[in-house]
Design a protein around this motif. Structure first.
Motif, PDB file in Angstrom:
ATOM      1  N   ASP A  81       0.835  -1.205   0.000  1.00  0.00           N
ATOM      2  CA  ASP A  81       0.000   0.000   0.000  1.00  0.00           C
ATOM      3  C   ASP A  81       0.871   1.256   0.000  1.00  0.00           C
ATOM      4  N   HIS A  82       1.907   1.254   0.804  1.00  0.00           N
ATOM      5  CA  HIS A  82       2.813   2.396   0.860  1.00  0.00           C
ATOM      6  C   HIS A  82       3.544   2.572  -0.473  1.00  0.00           C
ATOM      7  N   TYR A  83       4.022   1.475  -1.045  1.00  0.00           N
ATOM      8  CA  TYR A  83       4.744   1.534  -2.323  1.00  0.00           C
ATOM      9  C   TYR A  83       3.840   2.082  -3.425  1.00  0.00           C
ATOM     10  N   ILE A  84       2.606   1.618  -3.459  1.00  0.00           N
ATOM     11  CA  ILE A  84       1.641   2.065  -4.469  1.00  0.00           C
ATOM     12  C   ILE A  84       1.426   3.573  -4.359  1.00  0.00           C
ATOM     13  N   HIS A  85       1.226   4.051  -3.151  1.00  0.00           N
ATOM     14  CA  HIS A  85       1.025   5.480  -2.929  1.00  0.00           C
ATOM     15  C   HIS A  85       2.283   6.276  -3.286  1.00  0.00           C
ATOM     16  N   GLU A  86       3.416   5.799  -2.836  1.00  0.00           N
ATOM     17  CA  GLU A  86       4.693   6.477  -3.054  1.00  0.00           C
ATOM     18  C   GLU A  86       5.031   6.589  -4.544  1.00  0.00           C
ATOM     19  N   ASN A  87       4.614   5.587  -5.330  1.00  0.00           N
ATOM     20  CA  ASN A  87       4.933   5.552  -6.754  1.00  0.00           C
ATOM     21  C   ASN A  87       3.755   5.939  -7.645  1.00  0.00           C
ATOM     22  N   ASP A  88       2.659   6.382  -7.035  1.00  0.00           N
ATOM     23  CA  ASP A  88       1.485   6.854  -7.766  1.00  0.00           C
ATOM     24  C   ASP A  88       1.013   5.822  -8.806  1.00  0.00           C
ATOM     25  N   TRP A  89       0.910   4.574  -8.374  1.00  0.00           N
ATOM     26  CA  TRP A  89       0.494   3.463  -9.251  1.00  0.00           C
ATOM     27  C   TRP A  89      -1.027   3.406  -9.303  1.00  0.00           C
ATOM     28  N   HIS A  90      -1.595   3.381 -10.519  1.00  0.00           N
ATOM     29  CA  HIS A  90      -3.048   3.397 -10.669  1.00  0.00           C
ATOM     30  C   HIS A  90      -3.591   2.192 -11.438  1.00  0.00           C
ATOM     31  N   LYS A  91      -2.748   1.209 -11.696  1.00  0.00           N
ATOM     32  CA  LYS A  91      -3.198   0.005 -12.398  1.00  0.00           C
ATOM     33  C   LYS A  91      -3.370  -1.120 -11.376  1.00  0.00           C
ATOM     34  N   ASP A  92      -3.679  -2.300 -11.874  1.00  0.00           N
ATOM     35  CA  ASP A  92      -3.907  -3.441 -10.996  1.00  0.00           C
ATOM     36  C   ASP A  92      -2.614  -3.937 -10.357  1.00  0.00           C
ATOM     37  N   ILE A  93      -2.803  -4.681  -9.272  1.00  0.00           N
ATOM     38  CA  ILE A  93      -1.673  -5.278  -8.554  1.00  0.00           C
ATOM     39  C   ILE A  93      -1.951  -6.764  -8.325  1.00  0.00           C
ATOM     40  N   ARG A  94      -0.891  -7.473  -7.945  1.00  0.00           N
ATOM     41  CA  ARG A  94      -1.025  -8.899  -7.632  1.00  0.00           C
ATOM     42  C   ARG A  94       0.046  -9.270  -6.611  1.00  0.00           C
ATOM     43  N   PHE A  95      -0.291 -10.214  -5.746  1.00  0.00           N
ATOM     44  CA  PHE A  95       0.657 -10.739  -4.763  1.00  0.00           C
ATOM     45  C   PHE A  95       0.961 -12.196  -5.113  1.00  0.00           C
ATOM     46  N   ASP A  96       2.220 -12.487  -5.348  1.00  0.00           N
ATOM     47  CA  ASP A  96       2.658 -13.845  -5.690  1.00  0.00           C
ATOM     48  C   ASP A  96       3.602 -14.371  -4.615  1.00  0.00           C
ATOM     49  N   GLN A 112       5.642 -21.090  -8.736  1.00  0.00           N
ATOM     50  CA  GLN A 112       5.043 -19.760  -8.577  1.00  0.00           C
ATOM     51  C   GLN A 112       3.561 -19.892  -8.272  1.00  0.00           C
ATOM     52  N   PHE A 113       3.126 -19.169  -7.256  1.00  0.00           N
ATOM     53  CA  PHE A 113       1.722 -19.115  -6.875  1.00  0.00           C
ATOM     54  C   PHE A 113       1.236 -17.711  -7.175  1.00  0.00           C
ATOM     55  N   GLU A 114       0.619 -17.564  -8.346  1.00  0.00           N
ATOM     56  CA  GLU A 114       0.131 -16.251  -8.751  1.00  0.00           C
ATOM     57  C   GLU A 114      -1.129 -15.901  -7.973  1.00  0.00           C
ATOM     58  N   ASP A 115      -1.269 -14.618  -7.673  1.00  0.00           N
ATOM     59  CA  ASP A 115      -2.459 -14.141  -6.954  1.00  0.00           C
ATOM     60  C   ASP A 115      -2.682 -14.946  -5.683  1.00  0.00           C
ATOM     61  N   ALA A 116      -1.602 -15.126  -4.921  1.00  0.00           N
ATOM     62  CA  ALA A 116      -1.607 -16.025  -3.761  1.00  0.00           C
ATOM     63  C   ALA A 116      -2.475 -15.517  -2.600  1.00  0.00           C
ATOM     64  N   PHE A 117      -2.624 -14.215  -2.499  1.00  0.00           N
ATOM     65  CA  PHE A 117      -3.430 -13.662  -1.400  1.00  0.00           C
ATOM     66  C   PHE A 117      -3.781 -12.225  -1.684  1.00  0.00           C
ATOM     67  N   TYR A 118      -4.646 -11.688  -0.874  1.00  0.00           N
ATOM     68  CA  TYR A 118      -4.980 -10.280  -0.751  1.00  0.00           C
ATOM     69  C   TYR A 118      -6.167 -10.120   0.149  1.00  0.00           C
TER      70      TYR A 118
END
Length: 118
Positions: A81-96, A112-118
């Motif tokens: 969340d901090h990284y997204i705000h700091e880098n002004d990211w406005h597209k989708d994200i994923r946690f692997d 690799q476990f794509e989209d492992a959580f959120y």
């Protein structure tokens, strides 16, 4: 540095190279915010992908994804969340989660476990 830390850093480098070879564009390693850390951050097909790397020298005690518990997931999400705000990211994200498995002969495999959580 303790042996398990060295193995962890080596696993992160191997995972970074493996994902780069699959077309992921590397952005950052070991991003820290407060008490949280994200091992690797990539861009891939208009996604920002946050990657937790886990090293296993076998599966006798379980697979990599089993070692990312609720608390660890929440810390990763907080840093993301901090990284997204700091880098002004406005597209989708994923946690692997990427498991780096080394057998007794030294052979390395990845899982690799794509989209492992959120």
């Amino acid at each position: 540095m303790a042996e398990h830390n060295e193995k962890g850093k080596r696993a992160e480098e191997l995972a970074k190279d493996w994902l780069t070879g699959k077309g992921y564009v590397f952005r950052e390693a070991n991003y820290r915010y407060s008490h949280s850390e994200i091992d690797l951050i990539f861009e891939y097909k208009d996604l920002l992908v946050f990657v937790e790397v886990k090293f296993r020298s076998g599966v006798g005690f379980g697979f990599a994804e089993e070692f990312v518990d609720y608390t660890k997931r929440k810390l990763i999400i907080k840093a993301a969340d901090h990284y997204i705000h700091e880098n002004d990211w406005h597209k989708d994200i994923r946690f692997d989660i990427v498991g780096v498995y080394q057998d007794k002969n030294g052979n390395v495999n990845f899982r690799q476990f794509e989209d492992a959580f959120y």
